[in-house]
Design a protein around this motif. Structure first.
Motif, short mmCIF file in Angstrom:
data_model
loop_
_atom_site.label_atom_id
_atom_site.label_comp_id
_atom_site.label_asym_id
_atom_site.label_seq_id
_atom_site.Cartn_x
_atom_site.Cartn_y
_atom_site.Cartn_z
N UNK A 36 0.87 -1.17 0.00
CA UNK A 36 0.00 0.00 0.00
C UNK A 36 0.90 1.22 0.00
N UNK A 37 0.65 2.14 -0.92
CA UNK A 37 1.42 3.37 -0.96
C UNK A 37 0.53 4.58 -0.78
N UNK A 38 -0.22 4.90 -1.83
CA UNK A 38 -1.02 6.13 -1.80
C UNK A 38 -2.52 5.86 -1.69
N UNK A 39 -2.97 4.72 -2.16
CA UNK A 39 -4.39 4.40 -2.13
C UNK A 39 -5.21 5.02 -3.24
N UNK A 40 -4.56 5.77 -4.14
CA UNK A 40 -5.29 6.41 -5.24
C UNK A 40 -4.67 6.08 -6.61
N UNK A 41 -3.96 4.97 -6.68
CA UNK A 41 -3.42 4.44 -7.94
C UNK A 41 -2.41 5.35 -8.61
N UNK A 42 -1.66 6.12 -7.84
CA UNK A 42 -0.66 6.99 -8.43
C UNK A 42 0.77 6.51 -8.22
N UNK A 43 1.10 6.00 -7.05
CA UNK A 43 2.51 5.74 -6.72
C UNK A 43 3.05 4.45 -7.32
N UNK A 44 2.21 3.44 -7.49
CA UNK A 44 2.64 2.19 -8.10
C UNK A 44 3.14 1.12 -7.16
N UNK A 117 13.25 -4.41 -25.74
CA UNK A 117 14.42 -3.53 -25.75
C UNK A 117 13.96 -2.07 -25.66
N UNK A 118 13.45 -1.66 -24.51
CA UNK A 118 12.90 -0.30 -24.41
C UNK A 118 13.98 0.78 -24.48
N UNK A 119 13.61 1.88 -25.06
CA UNK A 119 14.48 3.05 -25.07
C UNK A 119 14.27 3.80 -23.75
N UNK A 120 15.11 4.79 -23.51
CA UNK A 120 14.91 5.61 -22.32
C UNK A 120 13.55 6.31 -22.37
N UNK A 121 13.13 6.71 -23.56
CA UNK A 121 11.82 7.35 -23.71
C UNK A 121 10.69 6.36 -23.37
N UNK A 122 10.82 5.11 -23.83
CA UNK A 122 9.83 4.07 -23.48
C UNK A 122 9.74 3.91 -21.97
N UNK A 123 10.90 3.89 -21.33
CA UNK A 123 10.95 3.74 -19.86
C UNK A 123 10.27 4.93 -19.20
N UNK A 124 10.59 6.13 -19.66
CA UNK A 124 9.99 7.34 -19.08
C UNK A 124 8.47 7.31 -19.18
N UNK A 125 7.95 6.83 -20.28
CA UNK A 125 6.51 6.81 -20.50
C UNK A 125 5.81 5.69 -19.73
N UNK A 126 6.46 4.53 -19.62
CA UNK A 126 5.80 3.36 -19.04
C UNK A 126 5.97 3.23 -17.53
N UNK A 127 7.11 3.64 -17.02
CA UNK A 127 7.38 3.44 -15.60
C UNK A 127 7.11 4.74 -14.85
N UNK A 128 5.91 4.81 -14.31
CA UNK A 128 5.48 6.01 -13.59
C UNK A 128 5.44 5.78 -12.09
N UNK A 129 5.98 4.66 -11.66
CA UNK A 129 6.04 4.36 -10.23
C UNK A 129 6.94 5.37 -9.52
N UNK A 130 6.62 5.64 -8.27
CA UNK A 130 7.38 6.61 -7.49
C UNK A 130 8.28 5.88 -6.49
N UNK A 131 9.53 6.33 -6.42
CA UNK A 131 10.49 5.83 -5.44
C UNK A 131 10.95 7.02 -4.62
N UNK A 132 10.57 7.06 -3.36
CA UNK A 132 10.93 8.20 -2.51
C UNK A 132 12.42 8.23 -2.20
N UNK A 133 13.11 7.10 -2.36
CA UNK A 133 14.55 7.09 -2.12
C UNK A 133 15.32 7.65 -3.32
#
Length: 149
Positions: A36-44, A117-133
């Motif tokens: 459980x992170x945010x409860x509103x489907x934002x943090x991932x 074989x994702x590009x950095x742009x693919x990663x930026x678009x697809x991985x929206x999870x938040x890491x507070x560290x």
């Protein structure tokens, strides 16, 4: 009551239909890798695979998950061998506190399934999870390592 298919097993959970899938997974099934992170489907932090697609389980109800194949971090490894993303996470020392990492790994595994074989742009678009560290650079390195494994 609902029958959920989690990590290849059908499990009967006694919850209300509108219970968030996250809570059924954690509290009723006992698979606590999904966080459980945010409860509103934002943090991932709660990311699981639903029919192979990375989804935020806090934003999905149990009734929406019935009849679908649910994979949690506990089901990502196969026959005792870590998934290549899990291996890359270890090899690249990605986690610090580790709290968000199971959701991040699940999101990355889904990305690599779609784009091996994702590009950095693919990663930026697809991985929206938040890491507070702030381990985003290590995450990117691990994604590229897993893609090349």
């Amino acid at each position: 009551m609902a029958n959920l298919t989690i990590n290849g097993k059908t499990i009967n959970v006694d919850v209300e239909d509108d219970t968030p899938l996250l809570w059924a997974i954690r509290e009723n099934v006992g698979l606590t890798g999904t966080k459980y992170g945010c409860g509103i489907a934002l943090c991932g932090a709660c990311t699981v695979h639903i029919d192979g697609v990375a989804m935020r389980s806090c934003g999905m109800t149990v009734s929406e998950a019935v009849g679908k194949q649910i994979t949690t971090i506990e089901g990502l490894a196969s026959e005792g061998a870590l998934h290549k993303v899990q291996q890359a996470w270890v090899a690249n020392d990605v986690p610090q506190c580790g709290y968000c990492q199971s959701g991040m790994i699940m999101a990355v595994a889904a990305l690599l399934k779609e784009k091996p074989k994702p590009t950095d742009q693919d990663i930026n678009e697809a991985i929206t999870n938040i890491c507070r560290c702030g381990t985003f650079q290590q995450v990117r390195e691990a994604i590229h390592a897993a893609a090349n494994a």
